[in-house]
Design an enzyme around this catalytic site. Structure first.
Site, PDB file in Angstrom:
ATOM      1  N   ARG A   1      -4.166   7.234   3.733  1.00  0.00           N
ATOM      2  CA  ARG A   1      -2.896   7.013   3.025  1.00  0.00           C
ATOM      3  C   ARG A   1      -2.573   8.156   2.067  1.00  0.00           C
ATOM      4  NH1 ARG A   1      -3.669   0.952   1.619  1.00  0.00           N
ATOM      5  NH2 ARG A   1      -3.332   1.652  -0.503  1.00  0.00           N
TER       6      ARG A   1
ATOM      7  N   GLY B   1       0.835  -1.210   0.000  1.00  0.00           N
ATOM      8  CA  GLY B   1       0.000   0.000   0.000  1.00  0.00           C
ATOM      9  C   GLY B   1       0.863   1.249   0.000  1.00  0.00           C
TER      10      GLY B   1
ATOM     11  N   HIS C   1      -8.964   5.094   2.401  1.00  0.00           N
ATOM     12  CA  HIS C   1      -7.699   5.492   1.782  1.00  0.00           C
ATOM     13  C   HIS C   1      -7.347   6.965   1.985  1.00  0.00           C
ATOM     14  CE1 HIS C   1      -8.552   1.607   0.065  1.00  0.00           C
ATOM     15  NE2 HIS C   1      -7.267   1.505  -0.160  1.00  0.00           N
TER      16      HIS C   1
ATOM     17  N   ILE D   1       1.194   2.445   7.137  1.00  0.00           N
ATOM     18  CA  ILE D   1       0.395   3.238   8.071  1.00  0.00           C
ATOM     19  C   ILE D   1      -0.052   2.370   9.250  1.00  0.00           C
ATOM     20  CG2 ILE D   1      -0.414   4.859   6.299  1.00  0.00           C
ATOM     21  CD1 ILE D   1      -3.200   3.465   6.541  1.00  0.00           C
ATOM     22  N   ASP D   2       0.073   1.034   9.120  1.00  0.00           N
ATOM     23  CA  ASP D   2      -0.371   0.143  10.207  1.00  0.00           C
ATOM     24  C   ASP D   2       0.627   0.120  11.382  1.00  0.00           C
ATOM     25  OD1 ASP D   2      -2.260  -0.408   8.301  1.00  0.00           O
ATOM     26  OD2 ASP D   2      -1.432  -2.363   7.751  1.00  0.00           O
TER      27      ASP D   2
ATOM     28  N   ARG E   1      -5.387  -3.078   9.568  1.00  0.00           N
ATOM     29  CA  ARG E   1      -5.402  -4.540   9.498  1.00  0.00           C
ATOM     30  C   ARG E   1      -5.489  -5.182  10.885  1.00  0.00           C
ATOM     31  NH1 ARG E   1      -1.845  -5.822   4.482  1.00  0.00           N
ATOM     32  NH2 ARG E   1      -3.633  -5.910   3.105  1.00  0.00           N
TER      33      ARG E   1
HETATM   34  O1  F6P Z   1      -1.393  -2.190   5.016  1.00  0.00           O
HETATM   35  C1  F6P Z   1      -1.859  -0.920   4.741  1.00  0.00           C
HETATM   36  C2  F6P Z   1      -3.341  -0.932   4.489  1.00  0.00           C
HETATM   37  O2  F6P Z   1      -3.746   0.410   4.274  1.00  0.00           O
HETATM   38  C3  F6P Z   1      -4.187  -1.591   5.578  1.00  0.00           C
HETATM   39  O3  F6P Z   1      -4.387  -0.770   6.695  1.00  0.00           O
HETATM   40  C4  F6P Z   1      -5.455  -1.917   4.818  1.00  0.00           C
HETATM   41  O4  F6P Z   1      -6.137  -3.012   5.397  1.00  0.00           O
HETATM   42  C5  F6P Z   1      -4.936  -2.278   3.463  1.00  0.00           C
HETATM   43  O5  F6P Z   1      -3.658  -1.675   3.329  1.00  0.00           O
HETATM   44  C6  F6P Z   1      -5.829  -1.831   2.333  1.00  0.00           C
HETATM   45  O6  F6P Z   1      -5.258  -2.240   1.149  1.00  0.00           O
HETATM   46  P1  F6P Z   1      -5.758  -1.791  -0.293  1.00  0.00           P
HETATM   47  O7  F6P Z   1      -5.236  -0.422  -0.559  1.00  0.00           O
HETATM   48  O8  F6P Z   1      -5.132  -2.806  -1.201  1.00  0.00           O
HETATM   49  O9  F6P Z   1      -7.240  -1.817  -0.268  1.00  0.00           O
END
Ligand code: F6P
Length: 374
Positions: free
Chosen positions: A300, A18, A297, A151-152, A196
């Site tokens: 992020r 991610g 998102h 970010i986790d 997660r």
């Molecule tokens: O590992 C980072 C993360 O943002 C998690 O917190 C989340 O569960 C996952 O990635 C989401 O992934 P994607 O962007 O593939 O939906």
């Protein structure tokens, strides 16, 4: 004259998993440190840095494919990356490609491409999945080092992973916005964060924003207790409530709530939906209007905060230091206030989770209320 006697080496750099804020700062500082003229003269090595696009996919198909018709590898210069540290996401692109996917193992292709592209060293910037691949490649003889990002904040052996602090800032800012509307309507707002299996984002985001209840995956919750806490607050005159739930939080006796069936190539389920679930349960039981929002998102996205820019810088510099010292199979880390390094194996051995005995209040479902102890 001087340059002729210099050894020439190639460093490949990629970002996997991610995206998050701070990645571009780390990439920039890998390049600036590797290409630094003065340092090159002392090291007697002239580095070239190759940007590898789209994570491990860039080493599975460096020449590109239908999705990306142009080559996924190209030389990066200091001039090209000069402004990168200000921007979010990753300018190299990313993917969740797993070369060691048991259903489609392409690790031999990756090893061949590393050889073919004359990559002497690799810098892998990622979380447990990307660094897990880096560790496997290291065991196969690749000279690789890692930079922690997620970010986790769930990697072991480091107190910080890039992107975390920016994500916590997003949570705090969004909750500040929710407060005014929640208060105007006397509503409860359920805010779902990512993370997660780790509760760090929800816990530290909740502490920063002053959430009334914080639910994390490390502590299964009782529905009755949440309803009681809400009603107790209202009896005391609370006008509205902010409740945060990490996407991996679950009621005791249940499993995590998933948005979709299936798993990705690293074996992860896509979590999500606990906020909506809780909003329905709370409004049915307490009869207080409850709305839910998943920050998803947004956490992020956006420009990195000052801390992520700085940590990206330090991690990028330290990764090149490891290469210069020929200390491979390591991940740079931040431990007890210092930048250091640990074996990749250690970083991915287990997830770093919230210790609910010392970092969480299981009675109030919130951050701890004693820090130094009695
Ligand atoms: O590992 C980072 C993360 O943002 C998690 O917190 C989340 O569960 C996952 O990635 C989401 O992934 P994607 O962007 O593939 O939906």
């Amino acid at each position: 004259m001087e340059k002729e006697r210099m050894e020439k080496k190639r460093i490949g750099v990629l970002t996997g998993g991610g995206d998050c804020a701070g990645l571009n700062s780390a990439i920039k500082w890998v390049i600036k440190t590797a290409l630094d003229d003065r340092l090159q003269r002392t090291r007697k090595v002239q580095y070239e840095v190759i940007g590898i696009r789209d994570g491990w996919k860039g080493l599975v198909q460096p020449e590109g494919d239908e999705e990306t018709p142009s080559p996924r590898v190209s030389t990066l210069t200091e001039e090209m990356v000069r402004t990168w540290d200000r921007y979010g996401g990753t300018n190299l692109g990313t993917s969740r490609t797993n070369p060691y996917d048991p259903k489609n193992n392409r690790s031999k292709i990756v090893l061949e491409n590393i050889e073919r592209l004359h990559l002497d060293f690799l810098v892998a910037i990622g979380g447990e999945d990307t660094l897990g691949v880096a560790h496997k490649l290291f065991l196969e003889g690749v000279k690789v080092v890692g930079i922690p990002k997620t970010i986790d904040k769930d990697l072991s052996g480091t107190d910080y992973t890039l992107g975390f602090e920016t994500a916590v800032n997003v949570i705090t800012e969004e909750i500040d916005r929710l407060r005014t509307t929640a208060g105007s309507h006397r509503r409860i707002f359920m805010v779902e964060t990512m993370g997660r299996h780790a509760g760090w984002l929800a816990l530290e985001g909740g502490e920063s924003s002053g959430a009334y209840i914080i639910l994390i995956p490390e502590c299964d919750f009782e529905m009755d207790k949440i309803n009681e806490l809400v009603l107790e607050g209202r009896r005391k005159g609370t006008r509205y409530d902010i409740i945060i739930a990490a996407e991996g939080a679950k009621p005791s006796g249940y499993s995590e709530i998933s948005k979709e069936e299936g798993i990705d190539s690293f074996g992860h389920k896509m979590l999500g939906g606990v906020g909506e679930f809780l909003a329905k349960e709370i409004s049915n039981s307490t009869k207080i209007e409850t709305r839910s929002i998943a920050l998803s998102h947004l956490q992020r996205g956006g420009a990195p905060c000052a801390y992520d820019r700085r940590m990206g810088r330090y991690f990028g510099i330290a990764a090149v230091d490891l290469i210069v010292k020929e200390d491979f199979g390591k991940m740079v880390s931040y431990r007890n206030g210092k930048i250091t390094s640990i074996p990749l194996k250690e970083a991915i051995a287990r997830l770093s989770l919230v210790d609910i005995r010392t970092q969480y209040d299981i009675e109030r479902y919130n951050g701890r209320r004693t820090i130094l102890g009695f």
